[in-house]
Design a protein around this motif. Structure first.
Motif: not given
Length: 567
Positions: A527, A534-535, A538, A547-548
């Motif tokens: 991430v 990262k996307e 998520k 979520g993160l």
């Protein structure tokens, strides 16, 4: 009728009985066989004879006369039906009574008994020593005393059933005297003494720590370790009794190593590690028990202290063990054999040495990373062990060189190939540990780091998908255990909760807490490193309305300096 010689020449039918198995009570056997007044043995045994027609002859002794006839024949009261006199019958009855009373008159084993034992033991040692010195060139003159001494040594084994007497035994100097016999000119005497020391110090003996310590400390003060080494160096394993002696020495080393300080002394202040290294390299058609045991003792000693590991590394132990393991890069040892345990012990020794910075450097120098990658591609039994080695080699701040070497040696392909397949819990832990170490240690913007990140990005981020799948599996298992612990905690006062803390942590680790933490470390790095990654993370977490923050929640409290910020 066949002659006696002919009878003995006839073959016997094969027997399925196990040898050396006592099928009856020895006392019953003894009492079933008595001597007559003429010295003959009366036994219930059955002799083997040729087949005959039972109707033609009358076999066996004549039946005893009826009681009335006995009374008639015994007009003067001299004989019974068995043919013996009254006096002889009284003698036999007296012997039977003595036999039956033996168990009830068993000797009491206490401090007084130990003192008598010690006095007799010291006398036998002194007598044998004097006769050996006096008749040095005439063994016949001291052989009898040697046999008596040997019998007394073996009799000491009864002490293992009475560890409460270890202190008294040591106080009387018998522990030191027993150790002194390891320098006896007759190796058979020395081997017997080693075997008794092994029995007295064995972990199966139900001795308290202080009892065991009293005896072992007395023996160590008598220079036990040096004398053990002198014996293992002089014994010739081509001889069966000497081979057993070597095994007993190794067993004593294992017993003594249960105390960490002694194991450290064995590893640093004696010549055992060089000897063990030499012995483990001895070529044999098949791996023998002593060779396997040697590898096991090395693994035990190396786990005891960093000093022992550094000495092993300085003696080129890393390179030697890698050469021994190279034989198994494509070949698996047979299951359930000494060879399988031998290979496992070699891996264990290397693994603990790779936690040292010097061990990692020697591992790279000796091409250990390349050997592990071959095992990863082509091995079967060796594959999970190779993953474990790599995990330890790449771990820690000193593992950067190993991380770079893995990428240079084209190790990413087999590593990610294993990552994408279904693995057992331990192998999954090791693969994630390797990936975590590489993300932490490979320099930013270096070619090795770029190649690693490219592997996670390729094929539409399928490796990230695999990582998130592993995360879901272990998060579910840990959550279930956390729910059980929460229920238990609510029913306990604060003091008892503190007492149960270690147990609860152990249960969480068994459920896969470490694996969950490690996979979240990997996801956190991805991430932080790549916007596309990262996307993707998520999006995958969002499929379960997560979520993160779940990744951040796992990492909070780990307090690891290498963790990136997750946001």
């Amino acid at each position: 009728m066949a002659s006696i010689d002919d009878l003995f020449k006839k073959p016997y039918a094969p027997s399925n009985k196990r040898k050396f198995e006592i099928s009856q009570d020895p006392n019953a056997v003894y009492k079933a066989t008595k001597t007559t007044v003429n010295g003959d043995v009366k036994s219930n045994g059955i002799a083997a004879v040729e087949d005959v027609d039972d109707d033609d002859i009358e076999a066996g002794p004549a039946l005893p006369p009826d009681q009335e006839e006995e009374n008639v024949d015994d007009e003067e009261g001299r004989f019974f039906g068995g043919g013996i006199t009254n006096d002889t019958a009284d003698v036999l009855n007296f012997i039977d009574e003595r036999d039956n009373g033996d168990d009830a008159k068993a000797e009491k084993i206490d401090a007084a008994w130990v003192r008598r034992l010690a006095l007799n033991f010291e006398k036998k040692i002194s007598k044998n020593s004097e006769l050996r010195a006096k008749f040095e060139d005439d063994p016949q003159k001291f052989m009898g005393s040697e046999a008596d001494l040997d019998a007394d040594i073996k009799a000491l084994s009864i002490l293992s059933d009475h560890p409460d007497l270890y202190g008294e035994f040591a106080k009387l100097g018998c522990g030191a005297s027993l150790v002194s016999l390891l320098s006896h000119e007759n190796t058979d005497i020395a081997i017997d003494a080693i075997e008794i020391i092994n029995e007295l110090t064995d972990e199966d003996v139900e001795a308290e720590h202080d009892q065991w310590d009293l005896l072992v400390d007395a023996m160590l003060e008598a220079d036990l370790l040096s004398l053990l080494y002198d014996n293992i160096a002089r014994l010739d394993e081509e001889n069966e009794s000497d081979r057993a002696g070597v095994y007993h020495v190794l067993s004593v080393l294992e017993n003594l190593s249960s105390r960490t300080t002694i194991a450290m002394t064995i590893g640093t202040d004696t010549s055992f590690i060089p000897w063990l290294l030499q012995r483990v390299q001895k070529k044999e058609p098949i791996v023998t028990q002593n060779k396997q045991y040697t590898a096991e003792i090395l693994a035990i000693i190396l786990q005891s202290s960093p000093a022992s590991r550094l000495r092993f590394i300085d003696l080129n132990g890393i390179d030697i063990f890698l050469q021994l393991l190279s034989f198994y890069r494509k070949r698996d040892p047979a299951k359930g054999t000494e060879e399988e345990e031998y290979v496992e012990n070699l891996f264990d020794s290397l693994t603990c040495c790779l936690d040292e910075a010097d061990g990692k450097a020697k591992f790279v120098e000796a091409e250990g990373v390349e050997l592990c990658l071959i095992m990863l591609r082509e091995g079967k039994v060796s594959k999970p062990r190779a993953l474990r080695l790599l995990d330890h080699a790449l771990g820690g701040p000193e593992g950067a060189a190993c991380c770079s070497k893995l990428v240079e040696a084209a190790g990413l392909k087999p590593l990610f190939g294993a990552f994408m397949k279904m693995q057992d819990k331990q192998s999954t832990e090791h693969i994630l540990g390797i990936l975590s170490s590489m993300l932490r240690s490979l320099p930013a913007y270096s070619a090795e780091r770029i190649r690693l990140l490219a592997k996670f990005v390729e094929k539409d981020y399928e490796k990230i998908g695999r990582a998130v799948k592993i995360r879901r599996e272990y998060a579910f298992k840990v959550a279930a255990v956390d729910q059980e612990i929460s229920t238990e905690r609510s029913a306990l006062p604060a003091e008892e909760q503190e007492e149960k803390a270690d147990e609860w942590l152990s249960r969480r680790l068994d459920a896969g807490l470490y694996t969950l933490q490690t996979v979240d470390v990997v996801l956190a790095w991805l991430v932080a490193e790549d916007e596309g990654a990262k996307e993707r993370v998520k999006a995958l977490l969002g499929e379960r309305d997560e979520g993160l923050e779940v990744v951040r929640g796992t990492l909070e409290g780990m307090e690891l300096w290498f963790l990136p910020a997750v946001g």
